[in-house]
Design a protein around this motif. Structure first.
Motif, PDB file in Angstrom:
ATOM      1  N   PRO A   1      -5.517  -7.977  -2.454  1.00  0.00           N
ATOM      2  CA  PRO A   1      -6.587  -7.024  -2.280  1.00  0.00           C
ATOM      3  C   PRO A   1      -6.262  -5.621  -2.633  1.00  0.00           C
ATOM      4  O   PRO A   1      -5.283  -5.179  -2.919  1.00  0.00           O
ATOM      5  CB  PRO A   1      -6.466  -6.962  -0.612  1.00  0.00           C
ATOM      6  N   ILE A   2      -7.372  -4.770  -2.719  1.00  0.00           N
ATOM      7  CA  ILE A   2      -7.370  -3.556  -3.220  1.00  0.00           C
ATOM      8  C   ILE A   2      -8.038  -2.610  -2.188  1.00  0.00           C
ATOM      9  O   ILE A   2      -8.952  -2.913  -1.474  1.00  0.00           O
ATOM     10  CB  ILE A   2      -8.144  -3.337  -4.572  1.00  0.00           C
ATOM     11  N   PRO A   3      -7.603  -1.207  -1.908  1.00  0.00           N
ATOM     12  CA  PRO A   3      -8.223  -0.564  -0.745  1.00  0.00           C
ATOM     13  C   PRO A   3      -9.320   0.215  -1.476  1.00  0.00           C
ATOM     14  O   PRO A   3      -9.744   0.245  -2.511  1.00  0.00           O
ATOM     15  CB  PRO A   3      -6.828   0.661  -0.756  1.00  0.00           C
TER      16      PRO A   3
ATOM     17  N   ASN B   1      -0.191  -5.382   2.771  1.00  0.00           N
ATOM     18  CA  ASN B   1      -1.460  -5.602   2.793  1.00  0.00           C
ATOM     19  C   ASN B   1      -2.526  -5.616   1.672  1.00  0.00           C
ATOM     20  O   ASN B   1      -3.368  -6.585   1.381  1.00  0.00           O
ATOM     21  CB  ASN B   1      -2.208  -4.915   4.114  1.00  0.00           C
ATOM     22  N   THR B   2      -2.263  -4.560   0.963  1.00  0.00           N
ATOM     23  CA  THR B   2      -3.183  -4.158  -0.358  1.00  0.00           C
ATOM     24  C   THR B   2      -2.234  -3.504  -1.154  1.00  0.00           C
ATOM     25  O   THR B   2      -1.337  -3.260  -1.171  1.00  0.00           O
ATOM     26  CB  THR B   2      -4.403  -3.116  -0.045  1.00  0.00           C
TER      27      THR B   2
ATOM     28  N   TYR C   1     -12.958 -10.471  -5.835  1.00  0.00           N
ATOM     29  CA  TYR C   1     -13.481  -9.064  -5.106  1.00  0.00           C
ATOM     30  C   TYR C   1     -14.793  -9.009  -4.866  1.00  0.00           C
ATOM     31  O   TYR C   1     -15.552  -8.992  -5.937  1.00  0.00           O
ATOM     32  CB  TYR C   1     -12.782  -7.992  -6.176  1.00  0.00           C
TER      33      TYR C   1
ATOM     34  N   GLU D   1       0.707  -1.169  -0.126  1.00  0.00           N
ATOM     35  CA  GLU D   1       0.073   0.048  -0.048  1.00  0.00           C
ATOM     36  C   GLU D   1       0.949   1.071  -0.012  1.00  0.00           C
ATOM     37  O   GLU D   1       0.328   2.503  -0.353  1.00  0.00           O
ATOM     38  CB  GLU D   1      -0.798   0.041   1.067  1.00  0.00           C
TER      39      GLU D   1
END
Length: 386
Positions: free
Chosen positions: A275-277, A251-252, A302, A225
């Motif tokens: 994962p995307i924020p 984390n993302t 997602y 991130e």
């Protein structure tokens, strides 16, 4: 006495261009490499030369040094194209900090090392071995100024792109700020032999592993991130048909990401996505992002589409692992055409739209032949087009 004679030579150009003569060895020809004074001279110094065949890396491998800008950005030229140069032990470049396109489209089979100790950054390590169809092994790529332990960075776009026989990379001692297509269609490269540059301030990873069919796992320790220059992940892992997992150091993905078009397209065995924020800064295109990802399930796709995502058309088409997916589309202005088409094992579908404008939802779940229950939830203020 060629060595004594060459001490009086200051410049060489076109000497071996289209030279077909087995009496000349590559060790002899490369004695003139230090006298090539720039990339324009390098273009036709050796191109298409057919000299004495190199039969063995240890015996016939050449070593050479150059102190001029022979490996900066070269407008797509291919200095060793059409030659029968196969084995290189060591190339040292004391002018440039990278080695742009030097061996592009060559018939190189094995190279021990390229060491760059200069400061000229134009082109970086982009295209160094692009389209080397016979290349099997690379030992070390190193930039003194832009090493993997430094704070500065240079480009590594398409460094090994289309090297279909490449099986081993020893060390990639470079800090990279751009990795588009770096390993594209390296179809013989396995996860065990995948060596990455350090990724610093990377702005694009478009197609970085596109078509790498032997990769089963990929770990990107620098991706997190906090990589706030990264915007482009289009086609990044596309058609990695045996890829099962992708892990990152953070984390993302960063909130600066804008492109995820076909990022995992036709990764049939992939079991997870990065994962995307939720707090994206810019609009994000996710068209065809996970198409044909048969191993993804209702829980590993997602399930929440963030507010700034503008295109999820074809996003999960042909995903045969989906059975009862439930997705919340928070996008404020989104294109959703054919999002779930041909998901033939879906029996129920639940989608909650919470944005204000839904663009083109035609054929949203067409040809989902086992689908019998659909629940769509819309806000009162939603505007629908098509």
């Amino acid at each position: 006495n060629w060595d004594a004679f060459l001490t009086n030579v200051t410049k060489a150009t076109k000497m071996f261009y289209r030279c077909i003569n087995p009496d000349f060895t590559w060790k002899f020809a490369m004695k003139f490499f230090p006298m090539v004074t720039g990339e324009w001279e390098m273009r036709e110094m050796y191109k298409y030369a057919q000299l004495k065949e190199q039969t063995d890396y240890e015996t016939d491998g050449i070593t050479a040094t150059n102190g001029y800008a022979v490996a900066q950005y070269d407008y797509g030229t291919c200095p060793f194209e059409g030659t029968n140069l196969k084995y290189v032990k060591s190339i040292t470049l004391t002018n440039t900090a990278g080695c742009n396109g030097l061996f592009r489209k060559s018939n190189l089979v094995k190279i021990g090392e390229i060491i760059c100790t200069g400061t000229n950054t134009w082109g970086g390590f982009s295209d160094t071995f692009r389209d080397c169809k016979l290349l099997e092994e690379v030992g070390t790529l190193r930039s003194t100024k832009y090493s993997s332990t430094g704070t500065n960075s240079i480009e590594t776009h398409s460094t090994f792109a289309y090297c279909s026989k490449l099986i081993k990379i020893g060390e990639f001692d470079v800090s990279s700020n751009g990795c588009s297509g770096t390993y594209r269609e390296c179809t013989s490269l396995t996860s065990e032999n995948l060596v990455l540059p350090r990724m610093v301030d990377v702005n694009s990873m478009e197609g970085i592993f596109w078509g790498d069919t032997l990769l089963t796992t990929i770990h990107l320790p620098d991706l997190s991130e906090n990589m706030l220059n990264l915007s482009n992940l289009n086609h990044a892992f596309r058609e990695c048909r045996n890829l099962e997992s992708i892990t990152i150091g953070g984390n993302t993905l960063p909130k600066t990401i804008t492109g995820m078009n076909s990022t995992y397209w036709k990764d049939y065995k992939l079991k997870n996505v990065i994962p995307i924020p939720n707090d994206l800064i810019y609009d994000l295109n996710m068209q065809s992002c996970c198409g044909y990802c048969d191993a993804l399930t209702d829980d590993t796709i997602y399930t929440v589409i963030p507010f700034k995502v503008t295109n999820i058309g074809y996003m999960y088409e042909y995903c045969k692992g989906l059975v009862n997916p439930s997705v919340e589309v928070k996008s404020d202005n989104v294109y959703t055409r054919q999002m779930f088409q041909y998901c033939t094992n879906i029996t129920s579908l639940n989608v909650n739209f919470s944005g204000r404008l839904l663009r083109n939802a035609q054929y949203f779940a067409q040809y989902c032949n086992n689908l019998d229950t659909v629940t769509f939830k819309f806000p009162d203020s939603l505007v629908m087009h098509d």
